[in-house]
Each structure stands twice: as C-alpha cells, then as structure tokens.
Scaffold this motif. Structure first.
Motif, PDB file in Angstrom:
ATOM      1  N   GLU A   3      42.043  37.682   4.005  1.00  0.00           N
ATOM      2  CA  GLU A   3      40.912  37.679   3.066  1.00  0.00           C
ATOM      3  C   GLU A   3      40.179  39.019   3.089  1.00  0.00           C
ATOM      4  O   GLU A   3      39.788  39.540   2.047  1.00  0.00           O
ATOM      5  N   LEU A   4      40.024  39.588   4.266  1.00  0.00           N
ATOM      6  CA  LEU A   4      39.388  40.899   4.376  1.00  0.00           C
ATOM      7  C   LEU A   4      40.234  41.966   3.685  1.00  0.00           C
ATOM      8  O   LEU A   4      39.707  42.813   2.962  1.00  0.00           O
ATOM      9  N   LEU A  11      37.912  45.725  -4.034  1.00  0.00           N
ATOM     10  CA  LEU A  11      36.849  46.714  -4.206  1.00  0.00           C
ATOM     11  C   LEU A  11      37.437  48.074  -4.592  1.00  0.00           C
ATOM     12  O   LEU A  11      36.908  48.764  -5.465  1.00  0.00           O
ATOM     13  N   ALA A  12      38.515  48.458  -3.936  1.00  0.00           N
ATOM     14  CA  ALA A  12      39.160  49.732  -4.256  1.00  0.00           C
ATOM     15  C   ALA A  12      39.722  49.711  -5.677  1.00  0.00           C
ATOM     16  O   ALA A  12      39.603  50.690  -6.424  1.00  0.00           O
ATOM     17  N   PHE A  13      40.298  48.592  -6.073  1.00  0.00           N
ATOM     18  CA  PHE A  13      40.854  48.457  -7.419  1.00  0.00           C
ATOM     19  C   PHE A  13      39.746  48.538  -8.469  1.00  0.00           C
ATOM     20  O   PHE A  13      39.897  49.198  -9.501  1.00  0.00           O
TER      21      PHE A  13
END
Length: 122
Positions: A3-4, A11-13
């Motif tokens: 999940e992390l 977030l990066a995407f």
C-alpha cells in the motif's frame, strides 16, 4: 508495504501528470528549457480529487483537468514581515507561585468536610 509503494507511485504519477501539462506551456512562454518547474503536489491532488468527484458533470474550458493541472504551481509570494516566534520570553509581570504549602486540616475543617460529604451522599 504494498500500500505504501502504491501510494508513493500514485503521488509520483500525479506529479508527472501535472508536469506534463506545465512543460510545453512554460517552454513556449519563456522559450528556455532550463526554467525550473515548481509543481504543487497539493494543488495537483486537489485537481485530481475534484475531477474524480465531478466526473459526470460538464465543466468549462478553463476548469478542465488539464487546465487546472497547468496552473498547479507552488506559490511564489514573499512575506514582507517576519513571523512571530512561538517561543516568547517569560512575562515579567507574572510572578512564580512557588511550592505549595501542605498542612493537616484543623478540627473545624474536618467537621465541614464531614458535613459536606454527608450532604453529598444524600
């Protein structure tokens, strides 16, 4: 752990989506390739959440996801004054109380205490 990993990946995407919208516009406006892009992840996430929440609604051209992502930049304002510190010096008007003085109750205080505990029990 999975999940992390997916949270960091998403977030990066999301940041890459915003960057993809900002790069061509910034290069046309400034005509330089080395201009730093200041993508705001918070604004990007707000835009994506809003688009998901309002997916069935029609939006105007300036409110479309790609336009909002183009404007998802970190604020560049500067503060004109310093912020007050959280840690302030002690107030000189406040005097320290000192240690408490502890004493045994006298006979009158014991009677008053006994009476009040009886009336509270009733």
């Amino acid at each position: 752990m999975v999940e992390l990993d997916w949270s960091i990946f998403s977030l990066a995407f999301a940041e890459l989506l915003s960057l993809r919208e900002q790069v061509p516009e910034r290069q046309q406006a400034l005509e330089t390739k080395d201009t730093p892009i200041r993508v705001s992840l918070a604004e990007t996430m707000r835009a994506i959440r809003r688009a998901m929440r309002e997916r069935n609604e029609t939006v105007s051209l300036h409110e479309s996801l790609d336009q909002v992502l183009r404007n998802a930049l970190i604020q560049t304002y500067t503060n004109r004054t310093d912020k007050r510190s959280r840690y302030r010096p002690a107030n000189p008007d406040k005097k320290p109380l000192g240690d408490p003085s502890v004493r045994a109750p006298n006979a009158q205080e014991k009677q008053n205490l006994a009476r009040s505990s009886l009336s509270n029990a009733a």
